[in-house]
Design a protein around this motif. Structure first.
Motif, mmCIF file in Angstrom:
data_model
loop_
_atom_site.group_PDB
_atom_site.id
_atom_site.type_symbol
_atom_site.label_atom_id
_atom_site.label_comp_id
_atom_site.label_asym_id
_atom_site.label_seq_id
_atom_site.Cartn_x
_atom_site.Cartn_y
_atom_site.Cartn_z
ATOM 1 N N SER A 123 0.899 -1.210 -0.006
ATOM 2 C CA SER A 123 0.216 0.097 -0.014
ATOM 3 C C SER A 123 0.958 1.266 0.052
ATOM 4 O O SER A 123 0.394 2.458 -0.280
ATOM 5 C CB SER A 123 -0.818 -0.084 1.068
ATOM 6 O OG SER A 123 -0.072 0.239 2.494
ATOM 7 N N SER A 124 2.358 1.017 0.229
ATOM 8 C CA SER A 124 2.851 2.280 0.352
ATOM 9 C C SER A 124 4.329 2.187 -0.565
ATOM 10 O O SER A 124 5.115 3.152 -0.333
ATOM 11 C CB SER A 124 3.516 2.647 1.770
ATOM 12 O OG SER A 124 3.868 1.284 2.292
ATOM 13 N N MET A 125 4.229 1.168 -1.605
ATOM 14 C CA MET A 125 5.445 1.106 -2.278
ATOM 15 C C MET A 125 5.388 2.359 -3.210
ATOM 16 O O MET A 125 4.692 2.833 -3.728
ATOM 17 C CB MET A 125 5.161 -0.364 -3.174
ATOM 18 C CG MET A 125 6.324 -0.655 -3.995
ATOM 19 S SD MET A 125 6.095 -2.368 -4.441
ATOM 20 C CE MET A 125 4.563 -2.242 -5.334
ATOM 21 N N SER A 126 6.736 2.668 -3.356
ATOM 22 C CA SER A 126 6.894 4.081 -4.048
ATOM 23 C C SER A 126 7.654 3.851 -5.350
ATOM 24 O O SER A 126 7.874 4.997 -5.964
ATOM 25 C CB SER A 126 7.649 4.925 -3.141
ATOM 26 O OG SER A 126 8.875 4.284 -2.542
ATOM 27 N N SER A 127 8.441 2.829 -5.505
ATOM 28 C CA SER A 127 9.172 2.661 -7.055
ATOM 29 C C SER A 127 8.552 1.456 -7.745
ATOM 30 O O SER A 127 7.946 0.736 -7.224
ATOM 31 C CB SER A 127 10.516 2.675 -6.773
ATOM 32 O OG SER A 127 10.895 1.213 -6.602
ATOM 33 N N THR A 128 9.210 1.684 -8.950
ATOM 34 C CA THR A 128 8.897 0.509 -9.927
ATOM 35 C C THR A 128 9.945 -0.489 -10.183
ATOM 36 O O THR A 128 9.917 -1.273 -11.201
ATOM 37 C CB THR A 128 8.573 1.073 -11.216
ATOM 38 O OG1 THR A 128 9.235 1.928 -11.832
ATOM 39 C CG2 THR A 128 6.886 1.894 -11.067
ATOM 40 N N ASP A 129 10.714 -0.589 -9.253
ATOM 41 C CA ASP A 129 11.948 -1.280 -9.357
ATOM 42 C C ASP A 129 11.589 -2.687 -8.993
ATOM 43 O O ASP A 129 11.439 -2.773 -7.486
ATOM 44 C CB ASP A 129 13.144 -0.921 -8.514
ATOM 45 C CG ASP A 129 14.528 -1.511 -8.892
ATOM 46 O OD1 ASP A 129 14.413 -2.737 -8.905
ATOM 47 O OD2 ASP A 129 15.639 -1.029 -8.916
ATOM 48 N N LEU A 130 11.313 -3.611 -9.635
ATOM 49 C CA LEU A 130 10.751 -4.929 -9.159
ATOM 50 C C LEU A 130 11.791 -5.549 -8.204
ATOM 51 O O LEU A 130 11.291 -6.145 -7.094
ATOM 52 C CB LEU A 130 10.441 -5.917 -10.531
ATOM 53 C CG LEU A 130 9.840 -7.105 -10.264
ATOM 54 C CD1 LEU A 130 8.542 -7.260 -9.379
ATOM 55 C CD2 LEU A 130 9.786 -8.016 -11.445
ATOM 56 N N VAL A 193 4.237 -8.276 -5.516
ATOM 57 C CA VAL A 193 4.876 -7.217 -5.682
ATOM 58 C C VAL A 193 4.867 -7.133 -7.437
ATOM 59 O O VAL A 193 4.607 -6.269 -7.932
ATOM 60 C CB VAL A 193 6.503 -7.050 -5.555
ATOM 61 C CG1 VAL A 193 7.072 -5.873 -6.030
ATOM 62 C CG2 VAL A 193 6.472 -7.177 -4.051
ATOM 63 N N CYS A 194 5.121 -8.179 -8.026
ATOM 64 C CA CYS A 194 5.007 -8.330 -9.445
ATOM 65 C C CYS A 194 3.901 -8.005 -10.043
ATOM 66 O O CYS A 194 3.544 -7.176 -10.922
ATOM 67 C CB CYS A 194 5.698 -9.766 -9.775
ATOM 68 S SG CYS A 194 5.824 -9.877 -11.612
ATOM 69 N N GLU A 195 2.725 -8.755 -9.358
ATOM 70 C CA GLU A 195 1.322 -8.582 -9.931
ATOM 71 C C GLU A 195 1.279 -6.811 -9.707
ATOM 72 O O GLU A 195 0.619 -6.295 -10.962
ATOM 73 C CB GLU A 195 0.370 -8.966 -8.998
ATOM 74 C CG GLU A 195 -1.233 -8.621 -9.177
ATOM 75 C CD GLU A 195 -2.038 -9.246 -8.064
ATOM 76 O OE1 GLU A 195 -3.266 -8.659 -8.020
ATOM 77 O OE2 GLU A 195 -1.485 -9.571 -7.327
ATOM 78 N N ILE A 196 1.413 -6.029 -8.741
ATOM 79 C CA ILE A 196 1.104 -4.744 -8.966
ATOM 80 C C ILE A 196 1.991 -3.783 -10.031
ATOM 81 O O ILE A 196 1.574 -2.926 -10.827
ATOM 82 C CB ILE A 196 1.580 -4.126 -7.582
ATOM 83 C CG1 ILE A 196 0.506 -4.730 -6.580
ATOM 84 C CG2 ILE A 196 1.321 -2.598 -7.600
ATOM 85 C CD1 ILE A 196 -0.817 -4.234 -6.265
#
Length: 362
Positions: A123-130, A193-196
């Motif tokens: 809910s608080s993830m901020s980057s797109t670095d998988l 994480v990958c899904e989001i």
């Protein structure tokens, strides 16, 4: 002398018999040693299990498992395995040099163990670095794994062992099966994480294909070739009006494409909602007012022929293609789900609302 010699021979034979009957390692002891080796050995012993998990998730998403994530993920799997206690029961002989060794344990469910920390983190993830985001989640989940692992009901598995000249051996696939039974839902931290981020990548690819003609990523999501997706990009959107003077059609298409290619938008991290494939996504948009301004200027003019109208339209688009006028940055929130995508072409859809915010026409 004969009596003494007989006694000496008897003692010698007895020692020989006793030494010959001395028991070596048993099949169950061997299995116990192999399990202990998994706990005391290196993380690479878990590689076959991880490879199997990677193969599966790579089929589910367009994004692929980052190689730099391999080492921390193997360490996480070993930590999970170390929390499990095993009971190895006495081996049963199946035939000559063949044994079955029962092993019991309580599997650790990694999905349940990490559920709360995953929900909070995502809910608080901020980057797109998988890779980095998954590694950070694994680090946060490790403490929960150590303090409060979620175990399932007791499970039993039988491992087949063969006696060899050098001791015992077992099929390495038996260990893979054991590991997969012990570590339930072990790819869930990565998958969550990958899904989001895969949803983020999809919407970005959709917008890039629609506005900029960058179709390679979107082709992967739509199961089409790059050529087919490029044809989709060209279709309808950039077609000149049917009655436009032929001398201006190519210029019209080229100018309009350039205007679209300079649209500004940033897809933020999606938030997962309840239900299957259901997300809320904020998209930061800086409106490209080129079409809005061009239509306003066109309507304010006076024209005496269709060709004059066509000339004015093309020249306005070419002017704005060089220097697009932008509006104030805003955030557009959309629902992204099956219904949204099915209704994308409708004027009142969330996708249409987003497109109109990116390049307003009224």
């Amino acid at each position: 002398m004969k009596k003494k010699g007989f006694l000496l021979l008897t003692i010698t034979l007895l020692l020989f018999i006793l030494s010959g009957c001395e028991k070596g390692p048993t099949a169950d002891q061997y299995v116990g040693e192999r399990i202990n080796a998994l706990k005391t050995g290196g993380t690479e012993l878990f590689s076959p299990l991880l490879d199997k998990g990677i193969e599966k998730v790579n089929k589910e998403y367009i994004l692929t498992f980052p190689e730099e994530l391999r080492k921390p993920y193997l360490s996480f799997l070993k930590k999970a395995f170390d929390t499990v206690e095993f009971k190895v029961t006495e081996a049963r002989k199946n035939g000559k040099d063949s044994f079955s060794v029962p092993v019991s344990f309580k599997p650790v469910n990694i999905a349940k163990t990490t559920e709360d920390i995953r929900n909070t983190y995502l809910s608080s993830m901020s980057s797109t670095d998988l890779g980095q985001e998954t590694q950070s989640l694994l680090e946060a989940a490790s403490k929960t794994l150590e303090d409060a692992p979620a175990y399932e009901s007791k499970a039993n598995i039988t491992i087949d062992v063969k006696k060899t000249e050098d001791g015992f051996s077992l099929d390495e696939k038996s260990l893979e099966i054991l590991l997969s039974q012990v570590l339930r839902d072990y790819m869930e931290p990565y998958s969550s994480v990958c899904e989001i981020l895969d949803v983020h990548n999809f919407l970005t690819a959709y917008l890039d294909a629609s506005f900029k003609g960058d179709v390679a990523q979107f082709a992967l999501y739509t199961d089409r070739t790059v050529e087919e997706t490029a044809a989709w990009y060209e279709q309808d959107t950039f077609d000149p009006p049917e009655n436009m003077t032929a001398a201006y059609t190519d210029r019209y298409t080229a100018a309009l494409k350039k205007v679209f290619s300079q649209c500004k938008y940033t897809v933020n991290i999606p938030q997962k909602e309840s239900g299957v494939y259901n997300y809320t996504v904020d998209v930061t948009v800086v409106p490209n007012n080129s079409l809005l301004n061009a239509f306003t200027q066109l309507e304010s003019g006076v024209y005496y022929s269709e060709e004059e109208v066509d000339k004015t339209v093309v020249e306005l688009l070419e002017e704005y293609a060089v220097n697009p006028p932008y509006g104030k940055e805003t955030v557009v929130t959309i629902s992204l789900n099956v219904s949204t995508l099915l209704n994308a072409g409708k004027d009142d859809s969330d996708i249409a609302r987003l497109f109109n915010a990116i390049i307003p026409t009224a």
